[in-house]
Design a protein around this motif. Sequence first.
Motif, mmCIF file in Angstrom:
data_model
loop_
_atom_site.group_PDB
_atom_site.id
_atom_site.type_symbol
_atom_site.label_atom_id
_atom_site.label_comp_id
_atom_site.label_asym_id
_atom_site.label_seq_id
_atom_site.Cartn_x
_atom_site.Cartn_y
_atom_site.Cartn_z
ATOM 1 N N ALA A 119 -20.909 -17.973 -11.072
ATOM 2 C CA ALA A 119 -21.458 -17.235 -9.930
ATOM 3 C C ALA A 119 -22.942 -17.525 -9.763
ATOM 4 O O ALA A 119 -23.424 -17.755 -8.646
ATOM 5 C CB ALA A 119 -21.217 -15.734 -10.100
ATOM 6 N N GLU A 120 -23.678 -17.510 -10.870
ATOM 7 C CA GLU A 120 -25.108 -17.775 -10.807
ATOM 8 C C GLU A 120 -25.391 -19.234 -10.446
ATOM 9 O O GLU A 120 -26.367 -19.542 -9.749
ATOM 10 C CB GLU A 120 -25.770 -17.431 -12.140
ATOM 11 N N GLU A 161 -29.244 -21.669 -2.937
ATOM 12 C CA GLU A 161 -30.691 -21.551 -2.766
ATOM 13 C C GLU A 161 -31.349 -22.925 -2.680
ATOM 14 O O GLU A 161 -32.255 -23.152 -1.873
ATOM 15 C CB GLU A 161 -31.290 -20.748 -3.929
ATOM 16 N N GLU A 162 -30.881 -23.856 -3.518
ATOM 17 C CA GLU A 162 -31.444 -25.201 -3.510
ATOM 18 C C GLU A 162 -31.058 -25.949 -2.228
ATOM 19 O O GLU A 162 -31.868 -26.723 -1.686
ATOM 20 C CB GLU A 162 -30.946 -25.982 -4.736
ATOM 21 N N PRO A 212 -31.722 -28.570 -15.090
ATOM 22 C CA PRO A 212 -32.006 -27.126 -14.985
ATOM 23 C C PRO A 212 -31.072 -26.312 -15.876
ATOM 24 O O PRO A 212 -29.862 -26.546 -15.919
ATOM 25 C CB PRO A 212 -31.760 -26.831 -13.500
ATOM 26 N N ASP A 213 -31.653 -25.364 -16.595
ATOM 27 C CA ASP A 213 -30.890 -24.573 -17.560
ATOM 28 C C ASP A 213 -29.717 -23.835 -16.920
ATOM 29 O O ASP A 213 -28.670 -23.645 -17.565
ATOM 30 C CB ASP A 213 -31.811 -23.569 -18.252
ATOM 31 N N ILE A 214 -29.861 -23.424 -15.677
ATOM 32 C CA ILE A 214 -28.797 -22.659 -15.019
ATOM 33 C C ILE A 214 -27.488 -23.435 -15.001
ATOM 34 O O ILE A 214 -26.406 -22.854 -15.124
ATOM 35 C CB ILE A 214 -29.219 -22.270 -13.577
ATOM 36 N N LEU A 215 -27.553 -24.765 -14.920
ATOM 37 C CA LEU A 215 -26.339 -25.573 -14.840
ATOM 38 C C LEU A 215 -25.605 -25.649 -16.169
ATOM 39 O O LEU A 215 -24.440 -26.064 -16.215
ATOM 40 C CB LEU A 215 -26.672 -26.985 -14.339
#
Length: 228
Positions: free
Chosen positions: A201-202, A209-210, A192-195
């Motif tokens: 923080a995000e 959420e996961e 996942p790109d967020i990682l």
Amino acid sequence: MRIDILSIFPEMFVGPFEHSIIKRAQESKLAEIHIHNIRDYTTNKHKRVDNYAYGPGAGMVMMIQPIADLIEKLTSERNYDEIIYTSPDGNLFNQSTANYLSLKNNIIILCGHYKGIDQRLRDKYFTMELSIGDYVLTGGELASMVIADAIIRLIPGVLSDETSALTDSFQDGLLSPPVYTRPYEYDGMKVPDILLSGNDAEIEKWRLEEAIRKTKTLRPDLWEKLEG
């Protein structure tokens, strides 16, 4: 921490407690595990540790004398914070209990067998009765190994990264979120790109959420407890 385990099959513990993190904890003197053979404390020549139950029905019961004598010997040598009996009808062992026990200094764990132990032993000596699940094992040895492992890994200094245990499943009542490592892409599936965003923080928000999504899907019973 010192854990004294009372068993009629002490040889079962040779492998599990001589490897990996448990071995390292003992070598670094963060934990002591002592296995005691209940048969060594019997007074009958056949080293028998069981007898017939009063009343009709099948099954044997562990005898009072060797267990009582062994517990009396140990408690005369030091103070114990908890004396635990592993039994299918005990309270369900969970992460909260593991956290609690990891703060103790001396613990005794009796491995149950047959139909169990005489109720008078339970009434006199045991401060806690634990089950690792709603099923029956041939004996409490495996249960005691699970309990000891879950406790010892929480002792400061046992894990290389002490914060690791704090992010395990169940520590906050939730299952852990998905984890990923290299390579970035495997069989057409990407991390996942967020990682990879660098936004801590995000990333933490995504992980929460996961964790919630995973808990709701796989363990709705846990989620209901959190909501309640």
